[in-house]
Design a protein around this motif. Structure first.
Motif, mmCIF file in Angstrom:
data_model
loop_
_atom_site.group_PDB
_atom_site.id
_atom_site.type_symbol
_atom_site.label_atom_id
_atom_site.label_comp_id
_atom_site.label_asym_id
_atom_site.label_seq_id
_atom_site.Cartn_x
_atom_site.Cartn_y
_atom_site.Cartn_z
ATOM 1 N N THR A 43 0.835 -1.200 0.000
ATOM 2 C CA THR A 43 0.000 0.000 0.000
ATOM 3 C C THR A 43 0.871 1.252 0.000
ATOM 4 O O THR A 43 0.617 2.200 -0.758
ATOM 5 C CB THR A 43 -0.951 0.003 1.214
ATOM 6 N N LEU A 44 1.897 1.268 0.836
ATOM 7 C CA LEU A 44 2.795 2.426 0.882
ATOM 8 C C LEU A 44 3.512 2.626 -0.448
ATOM 9 O O LEU A 44 3.663 3.758 -0.913
ATOM 10 C CB LEU A 44 3.810 2.276 2.017
ATOM 11 N N ASP A 81 2.657 17.889 1.465
ATOM 12 C CA ASP A 81 2.669 16.491 1.914
ATOM 13 C C ASP A 81 2.829 15.528 0.749
ATOM 14 O O ASP A 81 3.507 14.510 0.865
ATOM 15 C CB ASP A 81 1.383 16.162 2.689
ATOM 16 N N VAL A 82 2.213 15.851 -0.385
ATOM 17 C CA VAL A 82 2.365 15.019 -1.587
ATOM 18 C C VAL A 82 3.813 15.049 -2.056
ATOM 19 O O VAL A 82 4.439 14.011 -2.275
ATOM 20 C CB VAL A 82 1.432 15.489 -2.730
ATOM 21 N N VAL A 83 4.351 16.249 -2.212
ATOM 22 C CA VAL A 83 5.714 16.424 -2.729
ATOM 23 C C VAL A 83 6.735 15.742 -1.807
ATOM 24 O O VAL A 83 7.712 15.169 -2.270
ATOM 25 C CB VAL A 83 6.032 17.929 -2.911
ATOM 26 N N GLY A 88 1.335 8.424 4.715
ATOM 27 C CA GLY A 88 0.386 8.146 5.777
ATOM 28 C C GLY A 88 -0.733 9.163 5.878
ATOM 29 O O GLY A 88 -1.754 8.907 6.513
ATOM 30 N N LYS A 89 -0.574 10.289 5.233
ATOM 31 C CA LYS A 89 -1.581 11.346 5.311
ATOM 32 C C LYS A 89 -2.639 11.245 4.212
ATOM 33 O O LYS A 89 -3.526 12.082 4.151
ATOM 34 C CB LYS A 89 -0.903 12.715 5.250
ATOM 35 N N LEU A 95 -5.465 10.277 -3.668
ATOM 36 C CA LEU A 95 -4.380 10.466 -4.638
ATOM 37 C C LEU A 95 -4.863 10.209 -6.061
ATOM 38 O O LEU A 95 -4.523 10.950 -6.986
ATOM 39 C CB LEU A 95 -3.199 9.561 -4.283
ATOM 40 N N VAL A 96 -5.682 9.172 -6.238
ATOM 41 C CA VAL A 96 -6.243 8.858 -7.559
ATOM 42 C C VAL A 96 -7.113 10.021 -8.032
ATOM 43 O O VAL A 96 -7.064 10.424 -9.196
ATOM 44 C CB VAL A 96 -7.032 7.530 -7.523
#
Length: 111
Positions: A43-44, A81-83, A88-89, A95-96
């Protein structure tokens, strides 16, 4: 009015095998723990891949985080947080959805 019991009776230590603590036999508890760690790892890895695609899109379009946030319909800290791949956030769904907003629909291939 009845009082709610909020006493803590047991705390599982970090790194402990939760399945062993739940009373599973040692070999079974180890198998369950290994399987759950593998699933969490998968998943990660998927989340990091999706985040990498978003980060690349932001970079390719020379966007500042605030500009990307507007397009993605999220806050600037969420873009950060994405970059920074803070997997975990985020849920995979979130994201999709962000990738779909930038014209990068996600296709799932099961191999």
């Amino acid at each position: 009015m009845s009082k709610i019991d909020t006493r803590i009776r047991h705390v599982t230590k970090p790194g402990a095998n939760l399945f062993a603590e739940l009373g599973f036999a040692s070999d079974e508890a180890q198998r369950y723990q290994d399987e759950s760690r593998a699933l969490i790892g998968q998943t990660l890895a998927l989340k990091e891949q999706l985040m990498g695609e978003l980060a690349s899109w932001i970079e390719d379009h020379h966007l500042k985080q605030a500009e990307a946030a507007e397009v993605l319909h999220v806050t600037r800290p969420r873009v950060s947080d994405v970059v920074n791949k803070k997997a975990g956030k985020f849920t995979i769904d979130a994201l999709v959805e962000m990738l779909a907003r930038v014209g990068k629909p996600v296709k799932v291939v099961i191999g």
